[in-house]
Write a protein that holds these residues in place. Structure first.
Motif, short mmCIF file in Angstrom:
data_model
loop_
_atom_site.label_atom_id
_atom_site.label_comp_id
_atom_site.label_asym_id
_atom_site.label_seq_id
_atom_site.Cartn_x
_atom_site.Cartn_y
_atom_site.Cartn_z
N PHE A 52 1.00 -1.15 0.07
CA PHE A 52 0.09 0.06 0.16
C PHE A 52 0.82 1.00 0.03
O PHE A 52 0.65 2.09 -0.86
N THR A 53 2.01 1.17 0.81
CA THR A 53 2.83 2.38 0.72
C THR A 53 3.45 2.60 -0.41
O THR A 53 3.44 3.80 -0.75
N ALA A 54 3.93 1.52 -1.29
CA ALA A 54 4.58 1.88 -2.49
C ALA A 54 3.66 2.37 -3.51
O ALA A 54 3.86 3.30 -4.15
N ASP A 55 2.35 2.01 -3.42
CA ASP A 55 1.34 2.48 -4.30
C ASP A 55 0.92 3.87 -4.03
O ASP A 55 0.85 4.60 -5.12
N LEU A 56 0.84 3.99 -2.88
CA LEU A 56 0.22 5.37 -2.23
C LEU A 56 1.40 6.60 -2.84
O LEU A 56 1.09 7.51 -3.17
N MET A 57 2.60 6.38 -2.30
CA MET A 57 3.36 7.32 -2.30
C MET A 57 3.88 7.76 -3.97
O MET A 57 4.32 8.63 -4.24
N ARG A 58 3.64 6.63 -4.85
CA ARG A 58 3.61 7.01 -6.29
C ARG A 58 2.60 8.05 -6.68
O ARG A 58 2.94 8.78 -7.78
N GLN A 59 1.85 8.23 -5.81
CA GLN A 59 0.68 9.23 -6.08
C GLN A 59 0.72 10.47 -5.24
O GLN A 59 -0.22 11.01 -5.48
N ILE A 60 1.64 10.23 -4.20
CA ILE A 60 1.64 11.60 -3.45
C ILE A 60 2.54 12.55 -4.31
O ILE A 60 3.74 12.28 -4.55
N THR A 61 2.09 13.95 -4.56
CA THR A 61 2.91 14.97 -5.43
C THR A 61 3.19 16.14 -4.47
O THR A 61 3.67 17.02 -5.00
N ILE A 62 2.73 16.03 -3.29
CA ILE A 62 3.27 17.31 -2.39
C ILE A 62 4.47 16.92 -1.60
O ILE A 62 4.83 15.66 -1.49
N PRO A 63 5.10 17.93 -1.23
CA PRO A 63 6.68 17.70 -0.63
C PRO A 63 6.21 17.00 0.61
O PRO A 63 5.40 17.36 1.35
N SER A 64 7.10 15.91 0.83
CA SER A 64 6.77 15.05 1.87
C SER A 64 8.20 14.27 2.18
O SER A 64 8.96 14.09 1.28
N LYS A 65 8.23 13.42 3.12
CA LYS A 65 9.22 12.42 3.53
C LYS A 65 8.60 11.24 3.83
O LYS A 65 7.30 10.98 4.35
#
Ligand code: IMP
Ligand code: MG
Length: 178
Positions: A52-65
Motif C-alpha cells: 500500500f505504501t509503495a502504491d500510495l507514495m507513487r501518487q503523492i505529489t506534495i513535498p513529503s518525507k
C-alpha cells in the motif's frame, strides 16, 4: 471462482487489483489536497503496509518525507494480551505533520499503541491512513481520516497482508473460505 491454497487454508479472490488501485488513487488525492502545505512525514508500518505504501507514495505529489517503523510484538506481562513496541523510528517528527500508513485496522489496538508512542515524540499532528478497516471489530475510538476500504470481519490475505507469513505478495485480496 479463483482460489489459492496457503498452508492448510483455502482463500477465494474477493477484491481485484483494479478496485484496489482505484481506492489508492482516491486516498492519495485526498491527502494531496488536505496536507498540501504541511510537508507531512509518512510513517509506514512494516511488514504489512509495504505494498500500500509503495502504491500510495507513487501518487503523492506534495513535498513529503517517508520513514518506516516495525512493530515488535511479544506476550504481555499480565493477561493484557499482546504488547507492541515500535522499532526504528529514526526520523525526527517533533513539530511535524505525521501520516501513519497501515495495511489494516482491525481491533485498533495496534494503532492506539502507535499513536501513544509517536505522541511522545511531540509531532504537531498525526493522521491515519489505512488500506483496510474492519469497522465492526474496532474496539477503540480512532479518527481514521483516510481509509481506502471498509470490509466485513472475514480474514483476508494479499496486498501485503499475510497468513502465517505467506500471501503478502498477492496483488489482489483473497478471503478465507471457512
Ligand atoms: P489490530 O491491532 O487488531 O487492529 O490488528 C492489526 C494487525 O492484525 C494488522 O496490522 C495485521 O497484521 C493483523 N490483521 C488483522 N486482520 C487481518 C486479516 O484479515 N488478515 C491478515 N492480518 C490481519
Ligand atoms: Mg499492520
Amino acid at each position: 471462482m479463483k482460489t489459492v491454497q496457503i498452508l492448510d487454508k483455502k482463500f477465494a479472490l474477493s477484491i481485484n487489483e483494479q478496485s484496489i488501485q482505484k481506492e489508492v488513487t482516491r486516498v492519495a488525492q485526498e491527502i494531496n489536497r488536505d496536507l498540501k502545505d504541511k510537508e507531512p512525514i509518512f510513517v509506514s508500518v512494516l511488514n504489512g503496509s509495504f505494498m500500500f505504501t509503495a502504491d500510495l507514495m507513487r501518487q503523492i505529489t506534495i513535498p513529503s518525507k517517508i520513514t518506516f517503523v516495525k512493530l515488535a510484538s511479544y506476550e504481555g506481562v499480565a493477561s493484557t494480551g499482546v504488547i507492541k513496541e515500535v522499532m526504528g523510528l529514526s526520523e525526527d517528527i517533533q513539530g511535524r505533520t505525521v501520516v501513519i500508513v497501515e495495511d489494516i485496522v482491525d481491533t485498533g489496538l495496534t494503532m492506539q499503541r502507535l499513536l501513544e508512542t509517536l505522541g511522545t515524540r511531540h509531532p504537531k499532528e498525526i493522521h491515519i491512513a489505512t488500506f483496510f478497516v474492519k469497522p465492526d471489530k474496532l474496539k477503540v475510538n480512532l479518527n481514521i481520516e483516510y481509509a481506502a476500504m471498509k470490509i466485513p470481519n472475514d480474514f483476508i490475505v494479499g496486498y501485503g497482508l499475510d497468513y502465517d507469513g505467506y500471501g503478502r505478495n498477492l496483488p489482489e485480496i483473497y478471503t478465507l473460505v471457512e
